[in-house]
Design an enzyme around this catalytic site. Structure first.
Site, PDB file in Angstrom:
ATOM      1  N   ALA A  33       0.542  -1.084   0.477  1.00 42.09           N
ATOM      2  CA  ALA A  33      -0.515  -0.158  -0.104  1.00 42.09           C
ATOM      3  C   ALA A  33       0.726   1.331  -0.255  1.00 42.09           C
ATOM      4  O   ALA A  33       0.381   2.123  -0.642  1.00 42.09           O
ATOM      5  CB  ALA A  33      -1.226   0.106   1.527  1.00 42.09           C
ATOM      6  N   ALA A  43     -17.290   0.732  15.371  1.00 44.05           N
ATOM      7  CA  ALA A  43     -18.919   0.466  16.420  1.00 44.05           C
ATOM      8  C   ALA A  43     -19.262  -1.361  16.210  1.00 44.05           C
ATOM      9  O   ALA A  43     -19.549  -2.061  15.551  1.00 44.05           O
ATOM     10  CB  ALA A  43     -19.611   1.455  15.319  1.00 44.05           C
ATOM     11  N   GLY A 189     -24.600 -24.360   9.726  1.00 43.81           N
ATOM     12  CA  GLY A 189     -23.835 -22.603   9.490  1.00 43.81           C
ATOM     13  C   GLY A 189     -23.377 -21.770   8.517  1.00 43.81           C
ATOM     14  O   GLY A 189     -22.725 -20.762   8.748  1.00 43.81           O
ATOM     15  N   LYS A 207     -25.807  -9.514  -6.546  1.00 45.93           N
ATOM     16  CA  LYS A 207     -24.635  -9.532  -7.170  1.00 45.93           C
ATOM     17  C   LYS A 207     -24.820  -9.717  -8.012  1.00 45.93           C
ATOM     18  O   LYS A 207     -24.117  -9.146  -9.114  1.00 45.93           O
ATOM     19  CB  LYS A 207     -23.822 -10.691  -6.432  1.00 45.93           C
ATOM     20  N   GLY A 304     -17.840 -15.845   4.412  1.00 44.90           N
ATOM     21  CA  GLY A 304     -16.923 -16.909   5.015  1.00 44.90           C
ATOM     22  C   GLY A 304     -15.347 -15.368   5.251  1.00 44.90           C
ATOM     23  O   GLY A 304     -15.529 -14.847   5.249  1.00 44.90           O
TER      24      GLY A 304
HETATM   25  P1  NAP Z   1     -22.355 -10.417  11.682  1.00 42.86           P
HETATM   26  O1  NAP Z   1     -21.255 -11.168  11.761  1.00 42.86           O
HETATM   27  O2  NAP Z   1     -23.834 -10.605  11.757  1.00 42.86           O
HETATM   28  O3  NAP Z   1     -21.804  -9.087  12.311  1.00 42.86           O
HETATM   29  C1  NAP Z   1     -22.271  -7.378  11.816  1.00 42.86           C
HETATM   30  C2  NAP Z   1     -21.449  -6.872  12.844  1.00 42.86           C
HETATM   31  O4  NAP Z   1     -21.939  -5.598  12.967  1.00 42.86           O
HETATM   32  C3  NAP Z   1     -21.275  -7.492  14.045  1.00 42.86           C
HETATM   33  O5  NAP Z   1     -20.902  -6.785  14.857  1.00 42.86           O
HETATM   34  C4  NAP Z   1     -22.909  -6.481  15.068  1.00 42.86           C
HETATM   35  O6  NAP Z   1     -23.328  -6.558  16.310  1.00 42.86           O
HETATM   36  C5  NAP Z   1     -22.930  -5.218  13.613  1.00 42.86           C
HETATM   37  N1  NAP Z   1     -23.867  -3.959  14.254  1.00 42.86           N
HETATM   38  C6  NAP Z   1     -24.872  -4.545  13.770  1.00 42.86           C
HETATM   39  N2  NAP Z   1     -25.740  -3.365  13.577  1.00 42.86           N
HETATM   40  C7  NAP Z   1     -24.762  -2.306  14.450  1.00 42.86           C
HETATM   41  C8  NAP Z   1     -25.297  -0.969  14.099  1.00 42.86           C
HETATM   42  N3  NAP Z   1     -27.053  -0.747  14.437  1.00 42.86           N
HETATM   43  N4  NAP Z   1     -24.515  -0.181  15.408  1.00 42.86           N
HETATM   44  C9  NAP Z   1     -23.491  -0.729  15.394  1.00 42.86           C
HETATM   45  N5  NAP Z   1     -23.415  -2.279  15.659  1.00 42.86           N
HETATM   46  C10 NAP Z   1     -23.684  -3.011  14.663  1.00 42.86           C
HETATM   47  O7  NAP Z   1     -22.716  -9.721   9.770  1.00 42.86           O
HETATM   48  P2  NAP Z   1     -21.441 -10.321   8.481  1.00 42.86           P
HETATM   49  O8  NAP Z   1     -21.685 -11.754   8.277  1.00 42.86           O
HETATM   50  O9  NAP Z   1     -20.446  -9.677   9.324  1.00 42.86           O
HETATM   51  O10 NAP Z   1     -21.823  -9.755   7.541  1.00 42.86           O
HETATM   52  C11 NAP Z   1     -21.396  -8.169   7.265  1.00 42.86           C
HETATM   53  C12 NAP Z   1     -21.923  -7.695   5.961  1.00 42.86           C
HETATM   54  O11 NAP Z   1     -20.719  -8.393   4.922  1.00 42.86           O
HETATM   55  C13 NAP Z   1     -23.323  -7.824   5.394  1.00 42.86           C
HETATM   56  O12 NAP Z   1     -23.461  -6.602   4.627  1.00 42.86           O
HETATM   57  C14 NAP Z   1     -22.571  -9.267   4.349  1.00 42.86           C
HETATM   58  O13 NAP Z   1     -24.189  -9.468   3.875  1.00 42.86           O
HETATM   59  C15 NAP Z   1     -21.656  -8.725   3.889  1.00 42.86           C
HETATM   60  N6  NAP Z   1     -20.820 -10.176   3.616  1.00 42.86           N
HETATM   61  C16 NAP Z   1     -20.697 -11.475   4.168  1.00 42.86           C
HETATM   62  C17 NAP Z   1     -20.074 -11.848   4.038  1.00 42.86           C
HETATM   63  C18 NAP Z   1     -20.119 -13.674   5.058  1.00 42.86           C
HETATM   64  O14 NAP Z   1     -19.468 -14.740   5.134  1.00 42.86           O
HETATM   65  N7  NAP Z   1     -20.956 -13.795   6.602  1.00 42.86           N
HETATM   66  C19 NAP Z   1     -19.552 -12.525   2.467  1.00 42.86           C
HETATM   67  C20 NAP Z   1     -19.591 -11.574   1.710  1.00 42.86           C
HETATM   68  C21 NAP Z   1     -20.945  -9.696   2.339  1.00 42.86           C
HETATM   69  P3  NAP Z   1     -23.809  -7.660  16.860  1.00 42.86           P
HETATM   70  O15 NAP Z   1     -23.414  -9.148  16.842  1.00 42.86           O
HETATM   71  O16 NAP Z   1     -24.103  -7.319  18.004  1.00 42.86           O
HETATM   72  O17 NAP Z   1     -25.351  -7.839  16.006  1.00 42.86           O
END
Ligand code: NAP
Length: 439
Positions: A33, A43, A189, A207, A304
């Site tokens: 970078a 947050a 999961g 997508k 993942g």
């Molecule tokens: P996740 O594990 O549920 O994590 C979301 C995080 O955001 C958690 O720390 C959650 O807190 C926090 N959060 C949600 N709303 C909030 C708020 N209003 N204020 C503060 N913190 C908040 O979700 P993720 O799987 O990482 O997915 C995140 C994004 O990436 C999504 O848009 C998803 O579609 C995308 N994505 C995910 C994957 C995957 O493999 N998981 C792959 C591609 C894209 P809490 O835990 O307390 O709810």
């Protein structure tokens, strides 16, 4: 050089993966970078605070108000990794108004509010990176934005939802029904408690609408995509497709035709000889056909913590590198210069052209097949292959399976209506689309 200071909105699966990669590969990433990339703030929701504090070894300032992170003076770039449409949209727009670049993994947000977000970003001359939003760790956005810019893209087809691909793989390999395979995906999961977006094709369509915008220089048009999921697929049809040498995959397809653009997600028969037919389990793959390069295939983990984090960090590295580049010289968000994005016709599904798999449950008596083929002929639909199964013990009806040549969907719909009206036909005709994906 001063470090690039990142504010994470969310430290869940993707946020956690992003953090781990930045920690583990810090030195190597900085060598690429040209400066350090450090997470200064994050947050999370209140119930997460203690666990997250341990995870980040107390090195990140945590809060429960994401707007506080967006507005903090020690945050140069905002990584939105929370998901959902609100408050994500408000937070992203605020960051852009403040002149802060944004990286997001949120396909649902971009599919619905992408045009607004890219316009605000353009006005404020800041970058939006969304490599992580499509096919997780596969750098398909960079492929379309940079690698294939010489080409007129003719079509692309992708397995872009790992959950549904896992379910289809289980149905084929283990002979499971849809519900059983879904329960297994949930137990492992791979599927959410509410799997609707994954199994009904909505996530794939989110997508696909981004990929199509980048492939053809059109606005993001999720609302015009035709979306069908896999929940009504039966193991029976998967078996019959196999007998003809086909696999069934949930494909997102964007195709340029002389009459307009086809934008569709649905279960699709593809020849088992195609490389993409061999993509199993939770893996993703995208096949892109350009007029100069031919067909190119991109394969990898579609979700993942670290695969998706890998894509988030790649966007952060791009932002760190381009700090000094004048806005007019940057890579455009959607691959085409913003003033060159054109509103082309997206065809209604009745207007698409493809081949079809039909399964009919018919009375086993002379003349039935003749009635069916006459109806198809009247619609100018020609049959490529046909298979009549033996009646099951004690049953008077048989399954008849047909593969057609390419035809217009309207013609198939009309023919199916007429076939279903025959008194020799016992159940609704199963109709699946079949793509040759020929290069
Ligand atoms: P996740 O594990 O549920 O994590 C979301 C995080 O955001 C958690 O720390 C959650 O807190 C926090 N959060 C949600 N709303 C909030 C708020 N209003 N204020 C503060 N913190 C908040 O979700 P993720 O799987 O990482 O997915 C995140 C994004 O990436 C999504 O848009 C998803 O579609 C995308 N994505 C995910 C994957 C995957 O493999 N998981 C792959 C591609 C894209 P809490 O835990 O307390 O709810």
């Amino acid at each position: 050089m001063t470090p690039l200071r990142v504010g994470l909105l969310g430290l869940g699966v993707v946020g956690g993966g992003t953090w781990s990669i930045l920690e583990r590969n810090r030195e190597e990433i900085a060598r690429r970078a040209g400066r350090d990339i450090v997470v200064t703030r994050a947050a999370v929701r209140a119930q997460d605070l203690e666990r997250v504090r341990q995870k980040t070894a107390g090195r990140v300032q945590l809060c429960t108000d994401p707007m506080e992170v967006v507005q903090a003076e020690d945050v140069d770039v905002v990584a939105e990794l929370m998901g959902g449409k609100e408050p994500a949209r408000t937070l992203v727009l605020r960051a852009l108004e403040l002149g802060k670049p944004v990286v997001t993994a949120n396909k649902a947000l971009l599919a619905v509010h992408g045009n607004e977000i890219f316009e605000v970003a353009r006005r404020n001359e800041v970058m939006v990176g969304f490599e992580a939003a499509v096919a997780g760790g596969i750098p398909i956005i960079k492929v379309l934005r940079e690698g294939l810019t010489a080409n007129r893209i003719q079509w692309l087809a992708g397995i872009i939802n790992g959950t549904s691909n896992f379910i289809l793989t289980q149905m084929r390999d283990q002979g499971m029904g849809f519900s059983e395979a879904l329960s297994q995906a949930q137990a492992l999961g791979y599927a959410e408690a509410d799997p609707t977006f994954d199994v009904e094709g909505v996530d794939a369509a989110h997508k696909l609408s981004l990929l199509a915008a980048m492939a053809f220089g059109i606005p993001v048009q999720f609302e015009r995509a035709h979306v069908e999921g896999i929940s009504s697929l039966t193991a029976e049809d998967i078996c019959y497709a196999e007998e003809f040498g086909y696999r069934i995959k949930l494909l997102g397809i964007a195709k340029r035709t002389l009459r307009g653009i086809e934008l569709r997600v649905h279960p699709t028969l593809i020849s088992e000889r195609c490389l993409i037919a061999k993509v199993d389990g939770v893996m993703n793959a995208v096949l892109v056909k350009g007029d100069a390069v031919g067909a190119t295939l991109y394969y990898g983990a579609g979700a993942g913590a670290e695969p998706t984090g890998s894509a988030v960090v790649a966007d952060l590295v791009d932002i760190a590198r381009m700090g000094q580049v004048a806005p007019g010289h940057r890579v455009p968000y959607l691959a085409f210069q913003p003033d060159q994005v054109r509103d082309e016709v997206v065809l209604p599904v009745a207007e698409i052209e493809t081949a079809y798999y039909l399964r009919l449950r018919a009375t086993d008596r002379p003349g039935v097949l003749a009635d069916i083929t006459r109806i198809l002929a009247l619609q100018k639909i020609s049959i490529e292959a046909m298979l009549q199964k033996e009646p099951r013990a004690g049953e008077a009806r048989v399954d008849v399976i047909m593969l057609t040549h390419v035809t217009r969907e309207q013609a198939i719909d009309t023919a199916i209506n007429q076939i279903e009206a025959l008194d020799s036909i016992a159940a609704p005709v199963v109709r699946l689309r079949l793509e040759s994906l020929s290069s």
